[in-house]
Design a protein around this motif. Sequence first.
Motif, PDB file in Angstrom:
ATOM      1  N   ASP A 182       0.810  -1.227   0.000  1.00 10.85           N
ATOM      2  CA  ASP A 182       0.000   0.000   0.000  1.00 10.85           C
ATOM      3  C   ASP A 182       0.840   1.272   0.000  1.00 10.85           C
ATOM      4  O   ASP A 182       0.315   2.348   0.238  1.00 10.85           O
ATOM      5  CB  ASP A 182      -0.985   0.010   1.176  1.00 10.85           C
ATOM      6  CG  ASP A 182      -0.319   0.326   2.511  1.00 10.85           C
ATOM      7  OD1 ASP A 182       0.915   0.209   2.601  1.00 10.85           O
ATOM      8  OD2 ASP A 182      -1.038   0.697   3.448  1.00 10.85           O
ATOM      9  N   ALA A 183       2.137   1.177  -0.279  1.00 14.28           N
ATOM     10  CA  ALA A 183       2.969   2.378  -0.317  1.00 14.28           C
ATOM     11  C   ALA A 183       3.973   2.271  -1.460  1.00 14.28           C
ATOM     12  O   ALA A 183       4.222   1.187  -1.983  1.00 14.28           O
ATOM     13  CB  ALA A 183       3.674   2.592   1.021  1.00 14.28           C
ATOM     14  N   VAL A 184       4.579   3.404  -1.812  1.00 14.94           N
ATOM     15  CA  VAL A 184       5.346   3.479  -3.062  1.00 14.94           C
ATOM     16  C   VAL A 184       6.851   3.661  -2.864  1.00 14.94           C
ATOM     17  O   VAL A 184       7.634   2.926  -3.457  1.00 14.94           O
ATOM     18  CB  VAL A 184       4.780   4.609  -3.946  1.00 14.94           C
ATOM     19  CG1 VAL A 184       5.579   4.728  -5.244  1.00 14.94           C
ATOM     20  CG2 VAL A 184       3.292   4.378  -4.240  1.00 14.94           C
TER      21      VAL A 184
ATOM     22  N   VAL B 171      -1.997   7.297  -8.031  1.00 17.42           N
ATOM     23  CA  VAL B 171      -2.464   6.291  -8.981  1.00 17.42           C
ATOM     24  C   VAL B 171      -1.677   4.991  -8.821  1.00 17.42           C
ATOM     25  O   VAL B 171      -2.218   3.896  -9.017  1.00 17.42           O
ATOM     26  CB  VAL B 171      -2.368   6.832 -10.429  1.00 17.42           C
ATOM     27  CG1 VAL B 171      -0.924   7.075 -10.851  1.00 17.42           C
ATOM     28  CG2 VAL B 171      -3.042   5.873 -11.403  1.00 17.42           C
ATOM     29  N   ILE B 172      -0.407   5.097  -8.440  1.00 16.92           N
ATOM     30  CA  ILE B 172       0.400   3.894  -8.213  1.00 16.92           C
ATOM     31  C   ILE B 172      -0.114   3.161  -6.979  1.00 16.92           C
ATOM     32  O   ILE B 172      -0.278   1.933  -6.983  1.00 16.92           O
ATOM     33  CB  ILE B 172       1.887   4.251  -8.049  1.00 16.92           C
ATOM     34  CG1 ILE B 172       2.381   5.040  -9.258  1.00 16.92           C
ATOM     35  CG2 ILE B 172       2.722   2.989  -7.843  1.00 16.92           C
ATOM     36  CD1 ILE B 172       3.819   5.538  -9.120  1.00 16.92           C
TER      37      ILE B 172
ATOM     38  N   VAL C  18       1.869  14.456  12.179  1.00 15.85           N
ATOM     39  CA  VAL C  18       2.312  13.394  11.270  1.00 15.85           C
ATOM     40  C   VAL C  18       1.470  13.430   9.993  1.00 15.85           C
ATOM     41  O   VAL C  18       0.359  13.961   9.979  1.00 15.85           O
ATOM     42  CB  VAL C  18       2.213  11.991  11.920  1.00 15.85           C
ATOM     43  CG1 VAL C  18       3.118  11.887  13.136  1.00 15.85           C
ATOM     44  CG2 VAL C  18       0.784  11.656  12.297  1.00 15.85           C
ATOM     45  N   THR C  19       2.010  12.846   8.933  1.00 13.44           N
ATOM     46  CA  THR C  19       1.317  12.845   7.643  1.00 13.44           C
ATOM     47  C   THR C  19       0.794  11.471   7.245  1.00 13.44           C
ATOM     48  O   THR C  19      -0.088  11.378   6.388  1.00 13.44           O
ATOM     49  CB  THR C  19       2.255  13.334   6.527  1.00 13.44           C
ATOM     50  OG1 THR C  19       3.402  12.464   6.461  1.00 13.44           O
ATOM     51  CG2 THR C  19       2.709  14.765   6.782  1.00 13.44           C
ATOM     52  N   ASP C  20       1.363  10.393   7.807  1.00 14.80           N
ATOM     53  CA  ASP C  20       1.003   9.037   7.379  1.00 14.80           C
ATOM     54  C   ASP C  20       1.197   8.890   5.868  1.00 14.80           C
ATOM     55  O   ASP C  20       0.391   8.271   5.165  1.00 14.80           O
ATOM     56  CB  ASP C  20      -0.448   8.723   7.764  1.00 14.80           C
ATOM     57  CG  ASP C  20      -0.756   7.224   7.760  1.00 14.80           C
ATOM     58  OD1 ASP C  20       0.187   6.427   7.577  1.00 14.80           O
ATOM     59  OD2 ASP C  20      -1.935   6.852   7.924  1.00 14.80           O
ATOM     60  N   ALA C  21       2.295   9.460   5.375  1.00 14.02           N
ATOM     61  CA  ALA C  21       2.526   9.485   3.929  1.00 14.02           C
ATOM     62  C   ALA C  21       2.830   8.086   3.396  1.00 14.02           C
ATOM     63  O   ALA C  21       3.668   7.370   3.934  1.00 14.02           O
ATOM     64  CB  ALA C  21       3.672  10.427   3.597  1.00 14.02           C
ATOM     65  N   HIS C  22       2.149   7.733   2.302  1.00  7.67           N
ATOM     66  CA  HIS C  22       2.378   6.457   1.624  1.00  7.67           C
ATOM     67  C   HIS C  22       3.095   6.655   0.291  1.00  7.67           C
ATOM     68  O   HIS C  22       3.466   5.678  -0.368  1.00  7.67           O
ATOM     69  CB  HIS C  22       1.051   5.741   1.386  1.00  7.67           C
ATOM     70  CG  HIS C  22       0.449   5.144   2.621  1.00  7.67           C
ATOM     71  ND1 HIS C  22       0.074   5.895   3.709  1.00  7.67           N
ATOM     72  CD2 HIS C  22       0.162   3.848   2.944  1.00  7.67           C
ATOM     73  CE1 HIS C  22      -0.436   5.093   4.642  1.00  7.67           C
ATOM     74  NE2 HIS C  22      -0.381   3.854   4.204  1.00  7.67           N
ATOM     75  N   PHE C  23       3.251   7.903  -0.118  1.00  6.92           N
ATOM     76  CA  PHE C  23       4.003   8.233  -1.322  1.00  6.92           C
ATOM     77  C   PHE C  23       4.406   9.693  -1.221  1.00  6.92           C
ATOM     78  O   PHE C  23       3.945  10.416  -0.329  1.00  6.92           O
ATOM     79  CB  PHE C  23       3.198   7.948  -2.599  1.00  6.92           C
ATOM     80  CG  PHE C  23       1.755   8.376  -2.547  1.00  6.92           C
ATOM     81  CD1 PHE C  23       1.362   9.629  -2.995  1.00  6.92           C
ATOM     82  CD2 PHE C  23       0.780   7.519  -2.051  1.00  6.92           C
ATOM     83  CE1 PHE C  23       0.033  10.020  -2.942  1.00  6.92           C
ATOM     84  CE2 PHE C  23      -0.555   7.897  -1.995  1.00  6.92           C
ATOM     85  CZ  PHE C  23      -0.931   9.158  -2.432  1.00  6.92           C
TER      86      PHE C  23
ATOM     87  N   HIS D  30      -0.144  11.724   0.388  1.00  6.40           N
ATOM     88  CA  HIS D  30       1.167  12.165  -0.069  1.00  6.40           C
ATOM     89  C   HIS D  30       1.867  12.954   1.041  1.00  6.40           C
ATOM     90  O   HIS D  30       1.250  13.339   2.041  1.00  6.40           O
ATOM     91  CB  HIS D  30       1.046  13.012  -1.338  1.00  6.40           C
ATOM     92  CG  HIS D  30       0.154  14.208  -1.186  1.00  6.40           C
ATOM     93  ND1 HIS D  30      -1.207  14.160  -1.378  1.00  6.40           N
ATOM     94  CD2 HIS D  30       0.437  15.493  -0.856  1.00  6.40           C
ATOM     95  CE1 HIS D  30      -1.732  15.351  -1.181  1.00  6.40           C
ATOM     96  NE2 HIS D  30      -0.750  16.178  -0.852  1.00  6.40           N
ATOM     97  N   GLN D  31       3.150  13.187   0.840  1.00  3.23           N
ATOM     98  CA  GLN D  31       3.941  13.848   1.877  1.00  3.23           C
ATOM     99  C   GLN D  31       3.696  15.347   1.884  1.00  3.23           C
ATOM    100  O   GLN D  31       3.373  15.947   0.845  1.00  3.23           O
ATOM    101  CB  GLN D  31       5.432  13.552   1.654  1.00  3.23           C
ATOM    102  CG  GLN D  31       6.342  13.982   2.778  1.00  3.23           C
ATOM    103  CD  GLN D  31       5.968  13.364   4.114  1.00  3.23           C
ATOM    104  OE1 GLN D  31       4.993  13.791   4.754  1.00  3.23           O
ATOM    105  NE2 GLN D  31       6.727  12.367   4.536  1.00  3.23           N
ATOM    106  N   LEU D  32       3.854  15.961   3.069  1.00  5.27           N
ATOM    107  CA  LEU D  32       3.651  17.393   3.251  1.00  5.27           C
ATOM    108  C   LEU D  32       4.847  17.994   3.971  1.00  5.27           C
ATOM    109  O   LEU D  32       5.513  17.326   4.777  1.00  5.27           O
ATOM    110  CB  LEU D  32       2.384  17.660   4.077  1.00  5.27           C
ATOM    111  CG  LEU D  32       1.047  17.181   3.506  1.00  5.27           C
ATOM    112  CD1 LEU D  32      -0.050  17.347   4.550  1.00  5.27           C
ATOM    113  CD2 LEU D  32       0.697  17.948   2.235  1.00  5.27           C
ATOM    114  N   ARG D  33       5.090  19.286   3.708  1.00  6.35           N
ATOM    115  CA  ARG D  33       6.088  20.051   4.448  1.00  6.35           C
ATOM    116  C   ARG D  33       5.427  20.669   5.677  1.00  6.35           C
ATOM    117  O   ARG D  33       4.208  20.676   5.834  1.00  6.35           O
ATOM    118  CB  ARG D  33       6.673  21.137   3.547  1.00  6.35           C
ATOM    119  CG  ARG D  33       7.311  20.645   2.253  1.00  6.35           C
ATOM    120  CD  ARG D  33       8.673  20.053   2.484  1.00  6.35           C
ATOM    121  NE  ARG D  33       9.596  21.040   3.026  1.00  6.35           N
ATOM    122  CZ  ARG D  33      10.267  21.920   2.289  1.00  6.35           C
ATOM    123  NH1 ARG D  33      10.107  21.945   0.971  1.00  6.35           N
ATOM    124  NH2 ARG D  33      11.100  22.779   2.870  1.00  6.35           N
TER     125      ARG D  33
END
Length: 331
Positions: free
Chosen positions: A34-36, A266-267, A254-259, A287-290
Amino acid sequence: MGSTPWPFLLYKKIMARFKEPAQLHNHSKYSLLDAVPSPEEWVGWCLETGTPALAVTDHGTAISMYDALKAKEFIKNYNKEHGTNHPLDACHLIPAVELYCKLEAEDKSHFHITAWAASTEGYHNLMKLSSLAYNDTVSFFGSVKARVTFDQIKQYKKGIKFGTGCIAGPIGKAFWDGNLELAEQRFLMYKELFGDDLYIEFHCNDVTHNFNKATGGFDPIPADECSCDGNKQKGYNIFLKNMVEKHGGKCIPVTDAHFIAPEDKVIQDCLLKNGNSNGWYFYESYHQLRADSMFEKLRVHLGDWLTEERFSEWIENTYEVSDAAKNISIK
């Protein structure tokens, strides 16, 4: 991943309101379909954004914990590929796992809990927990989950710092079900069990739709006591705010970023649709954030309570976790 021109980085540094936090809740390609990004790609993102540290908290597996020890090697590779000269200590990876845990050994259901190694002993203990988890596996729509119990976490918690996790954690699940009393009880259970090693995670994303297995589409979450404007994550963040005001606790964004980039969703969609037999995937983009974007997102959820001063304190709390991990030495 291209290198960013230094004048732009300087401009961004001058204009930014906040220092970049240690990003403590992120996923990699090892996170069970589930992540890229790879851990090495996360290091590249840290170098390009001035992020001092990042934890790869993959679901139920410690595979990335080995790569977390190779940050200097990844920085060397980045410098060679991009013609840059980043110091080898420009950023580091924090060994971590998002454990699947059961409150009781006989439970059928499980929850998410974030765990960061904060010492060499903690690294070994987190490896131990991740290995023990494979004594109790269960398949959800073709995806295998390896699970530990809270008793096992109690036994091997030394040297590990813990986060409340996402809305799929024990506290979040009780909140989702509308049982605010149970959610508070579990919040207090966490505080009693982990003490000063507990960090309250405020997630920057929204949760506004449920996946509909019958149609393969999404249904809006209806507004209720636990869903501000139909946004479960906003409601959960407000609940956590109330818990912190009532009982105290160290908070982190936190962002819980998966890509990394929004266009990579889409990936992730393809990974999830092919990895889950029911076709489930996320409506939201993880997606990731600053730092500045994280603040703006959380300010929508928390209003004037989240001042710039308070958010800066939360960023400092992320450094507690990342600084502790610097002392890990594995030979």
